[in-house]
Design a protein around this motif. Structure first.
Motif, PDB file in Angstrom:
ATOM      1  N   ARG A 303       0.866  -1.179   0.000  1.00 13.89           N
ATOM      2  CA  ARG A 303       0.000   0.000   0.000  1.00 13.89           C
ATOM      3  C   ARG A 303       0.907   1.235   0.000  1.00 13.89           C
ATOM      4  O   ARG A 303       1.308   1.724   1.052  1.00 13.89           O
ATOM      5  CB  ARG A 303      -0.924  -0.009   1.220  1.00 13.89           C
ATOM      6  CG  ARG A 303      -2.001  -1.095   1.154  1.00 13.89           C
ATOM      7  CD  ARG A 303      -2.879  -1.122   2.397  1.00 13.89           C
ATOM      8  NE  ARG A 303      -3.932  -2.103   2.281  1.00 13.89           N
ATOM      9  CZ  ARG A 303      -5.233  -1.834   2.132  1.00 13.89           C
ATOM     10  NH1 ARG A 303      -5.635  -0.573   2.090  1.00 13.89           N
ATOM     11  NH2 ARG A 303      -6.127  -2.795   2.031  1.00 13.89           N
ATOM     12  N   TYR A 308      -4.916   8.886   2.528  1.00 15.91           N
ATOM     13  CA  TYR A 308      -5.765   9.093   1.342  1.00 15.91           C
ATOM     14  C   TYR A 308      -6.995   9.919   1.699  1.00 15.91           C
ATOM     15  O   TYR A 308      -7.661   9.660   2.703  1.00 15.91           O
ATOM     16  CB  TYR A 308      -6.212   7.744   0.778  1.00 15.91           C
ATOM     17  CG  TYR A 308      -7.031   7.841  -0.496  1.00 15.91           C
ATOM     18  CD1 TYR A 308      -6.415   7.776  -1.736  1.00 15.91           C
ATOM     19  CD2 TYR A 308      -8.414   7.995  -0.449  1.00 15.91           C
ATOM     20  CE1 TYR A 308      -7.149   7.867  -2.907  1.00 15.91           C
ATOM     21  CE2 TYR A 308      -9.161   8.097  -1.616  1.00 15.91           C
ATOM     22  CZ  TYR A 308      -8.523   8.028  -2.846  1.00 15.91           C
ATOM     23  OH  TYR A 308      -9.260   8.130  -3.994  1.00 15.91           O
ATOM     24  N   MET A 354      -8.332   3.897  -2.020  1.00 13.50           N
ATOM     25  CA  MET A 354      -8.430   3.443  -0.632  1.00 13.50           C
ATOM     26  C   MET A 354      -7.805   2.061  -0.460  1.00 13.50           C
ATOM     27  O   MET A 354      -7.208   1.766   0.575  1.00 13.50           O
ATOM     28  CB  MET A 354      -9.886   3.426  -0.188  1.00 13.50           C
ATOM     29  CG  MET A 354     -10.467   4.804   0.047  1.00 13.50           C
ATOM     30  SD  MET A 354     -12.155   4.716   0.701  1.00 13.50           S
ATOM     31  CE  MET A 354     -12.346   6.379   1.362  1.00 13.50           C
ATOM     32  N   ALA A 357      -4.079   2.444   0.072  1.00 12.08           N
ATOM     33  CA  ALA A 357      -3.642   3.340   1.146  1.00 12.08           C
ATOM     34  C   ALA A 357      -3.611   2.617   2.480  1.00 12.08           C
ATOM     35  O   ALA A 357      -4.428   1.728   2.747  1.00 12.08           O
ATOM     36  CB  ALA A 357      -4.566   4.553   1.228  1.00 12.08           C
ATOM     37  N   LYS A 358      -2.658   3.002   3.312  1.00 11.45           N
ATOM     38  CA  LYS A 358      -2.587   2.458   4.664  1.00 11.45           C
ATOM     39  C   LYS A 358      -3.620   3.124   5.573  1.00 11.45           C
ATOM     40  O   LYS A 358      -4.256   2.480   6.400  1.00 11.45           O
ATOM     41  CB  LYS A 358      -1.181   2.668   5.244  1.00 11.45           C
ATOM     42  CG  LYS A 358      -0.063   1.960   4.499  1.00 11.45           C
ATOM     43  CD  LYS A 358       1.291   2.278   5.124  1.00 11.45           C
ATOM     44  CE  LYS A 358       2.427   1.556   4.422  1.00 11.45           C
ATOM     45  NZ  LYS A 358       2.709   2.118   3.066  1.00 11.45           N
ATOM     46  N   CYS A 360      -6.878   6.140   5.770  1.00  8.45           N
ATOM     47  CA  CYS A 360      -7.857   6.950   5.042  1.00  8.45           C
ATOM     48  C   CYS A 360      -8.403   8.034   5.971  1.00  8.45           C
ATOM     49  O   CYS A 360      -8.863   7.728   7.081  1.00  8.45           O
ATOM     50  CB  CYS A 360      -8.998   6.082   4.521  1.00  8.45           C
ATOM     51  SG  CYS A 360      -8.496   4.987   3.162  1.00  8.45           S
ATOM     52  N   ALA A 376     -13.723   3.371   4.006  1.00  7.75           N
ATOM     53  CA  ALA A 376     -12.395   2.990   4.481  1.00  7.75           C
ATOM     54  C   ALA A 376     -12.422   1.597   5.093  1.00  7.75           C
ATOM     55  O   ALA A 376     -11.523   0.769   4.855  1.00  7.75           O
ATOM     56  CB  ALA A 376     -11.892   4.008   5.499  1.00  7.75           C
ATOM     57  N   SER A 379     -12.465  -1.143   2.675  1.00  9.66           N
ATOM     58  CA  SER A 379     -11.213  -1.145   1.906  1.00  9.66           C
ATOM     59  C   SER A 379     -10.035  -1.630   2.741  1.00  9.66           C
ATOM     60  O   SER A 379      -8.913  -1.669   2.250  1.00  9.66           O
ATOM     61  CB  SER A 379     -10.918   0.268   1.381  1.00  9.66           C
ATOM     62  OG  SER A 379     -11.976   0.758   0.587  1.00  9.66           O
ATOM     63  N   CYS A 381      -8.628  -0.051   5.009  1.00 13.06           N
ATOM     64  CA  CYS A 381      -7.782   1.124   5.157  1.00 13.06           C
ATOM     65  C   CYS A 381      -8.088   1.720   6.527  1.00 13.06           C
ATOM     66  O   CYS A 381      -9.240   2.066   6.813  1.00 13.06           O
ATOM     67  CB  CYS A 381      -8.085   2.127   4.037  1.00 13.06           C
ATOM     68  SG  CYS A 381      -7.113   3.630   4.053  1.00 13.06           S
TER      69      CYS A 381
END
Length: 444
Positions: A303, A308, A354, A357-358, A360, A376, A379, A381
């Motif tokens: 990621r 994000y 998402m 991304a680590k 959100c 999130a 996802s 995230c």
């Protein structure tokens, strides 16, 4: 030494203070040793997104609604499930098997639903039944109109609750934890099936030949209808449940119907005398992005995006912080902070973003909450919540601090604060947060 007499005024003051202390102390003991509270509590303590089944002790929700706090068994059980099958509900775990006394704890919650004309619910989705037909046939999926897509979906709670009640009396292998009753005197709660979010989203604007919008007209007719019903008069509407999940829905009617229980996204646009935690329910948004299964979720090292955010940046009220954070973070190489909408490929772009991304960012906008938190979660995230006034769904049974990061707005705008905090979180800590997300939620 001779004892001095107290002045009359001081003596009177002492008597008053002692009396007040005794009165307060006795009130505390009275409330502490009784099963009742002076404030009515919401009976829908758990609403399952896409499945509104509720696990409650029947003795604690009997009318009138002056019950004490409801203790929920197995509070860490998944709160959100998909589909309309009652077998997926909490009832399969808590309900007694066939033949047992249904007066036991966790007997079905009995709900009376008004047979409002289709103009108030499925008619707003374009559904037209046969003459004198109020509801679509839930046994026939082709007869059920879909809920509008896009951002409309985030406020679809009204649709799912109504669908679950319509389906609750259908024969199934396992019992439902809610059932619809035809006699309101048998009901624990009265449900008002008005699709207020659809009404606002689709019918709040005036057309050239209109003096009043359809949304305003329906709200006025709803108030007129409810005020004339014996069910409303019985308790002044305190046992009624009304869904107003869109922050701008029920603008005309909310004050007149404020004694009822509201299902809301947050309290951002409500005065406390109309909506508050003592009687109302904060319900989750329906997520918009695609759900990523645990097996398909990218791990920490795959990621590349640290933080994000994509959405409207220039907001009013508490959402001004979005603009401040945009200028603070937009040039960071591992941060995606950009304007975005659902138009075009906006949703699919957000899904990919998402999922890459680590963390959100869930930042306050015009209101304290949004569906971004639940986007999130699906996802995988880890959510970073920057919204000081947010109220989260089911906070009494779900500890969001176990898998979310909360940052005060005053700290978030400090140069380097967010980046230093997030970059300091190890892979092991991040993995634990994601595991806790999976442990608290099934599929949204």
């Amino acid at each position: 030494m001779s004892e001095k007499n107290l002045p009359p005024s001081r003596f009177l003051f002492c008597i008053i203070m002692i009396s007040m202390f005794i009165l307060i102390l006795s009130s505390v003991f009275l409330l502490g040793f009784t099963n009742s509270s002076l404030i009515p509590k919401s009976v829908f303590k758990l609403i399952l997104l896409n499945n509104s089944s509720v696990c409650l002790n029947r003795e604690q929700i009997r009318l009138p609604l002056f019950s004490s706090d409801i203790s929920l068994a197995n509070a860490k059980a998944p709160l959100i499930s998909g589909g309309l099958n009652c077998g997926n509900s909490c009832s399969a775990k808590y309900m007694p098997s066939t033949g047992q006394n249904m007066n036991n704890a966790y007997a079905p919650l009995k709900v009376f639903m008004y047979d409002l004309p289709p103009d108030f619910h499925f008619g707003l989705l374009g559904w037209k039944g046969k003459p004198n037909q109020t509801w679509p046939n839930v046994n026939n999926p082709d007869d059920i109109p879909p809920y509008p897509g896009g951002l409309n979906l985030q406020h679809s709670m009204e649709y799912w609750l109504t669908m679950d009640l319509l389906a609750s009396n259908i024969s199934t292998a396992r019992p439902c934890s809610i059932i619809r009753v035809k006699n309101s005197s048998q009901a624990n709660v009265v449900f008002v099936p008005f699709f207020s979010s659809v009404s606002y989203n689709r019918h709040s604007k005036l057309h050239r030949d209109q003096n009043i919008s359809l949304d305003s007209y329906l709200q006025n007719k709803l108030v007129e209808f409810l005020m004339s019903q014996d069910e409303w008069k019985r308790l002044g509407g305190k046992d009624h449940l009304i869904v107003a999940h869109h922050p701008n829905s029920m603008l005309q009617a909310r004050k007149k119907l404020g004694s009822a229980m509201f299902v809301l996204a947050d309290f951002g646009r409500y005065p406390t005398e109309i909506a508050n935690l003592q009687k109302d329910i904060i319900a989750p948004y329906k997520h918009i992005v695609k759900t990523i299964s645990a097996g398909q979720s990218a791990p920490f090292h795959k990621r590349p995006i640290l933080a994000y955010f994509q959405g409207a940046i220039y907001r009013k009220d508490g959402g001004i912080i979005r603009q401040e954070l945009y200028y603070l973070l937009k040039d960071e190489k591992d941060v995606h902070f950009a304007f975005g909408t659902v138009q075009g490929k906006g949703v699919s772009q957000a899904s990919r973003g998402m999922g890459s991304a680590k963390f959100c960012l869930h930042i306050a906008g015009d209101t304290p909450s949004s569906n971004r938190l639940f986007d999130a979660i699906v996802s995988h995230c880890v959510p970073v919540i920057i919204s000081d006034d947010i109220e989260l769904p089911f906070e009494d049974v779900l500890d969001y601090s176990e898998f979310c990061i909360f940052i005060r707005a005053s700290d978030a705008v400090k140069n380097g604060y967010i980046l230093n905090l997030l970059r300091g979180i190890s892979k092991g800590q991040w993995d634990q947060d994601v595991e806790k997300i999976d442990g608290s939620f099934t599929t949204l």
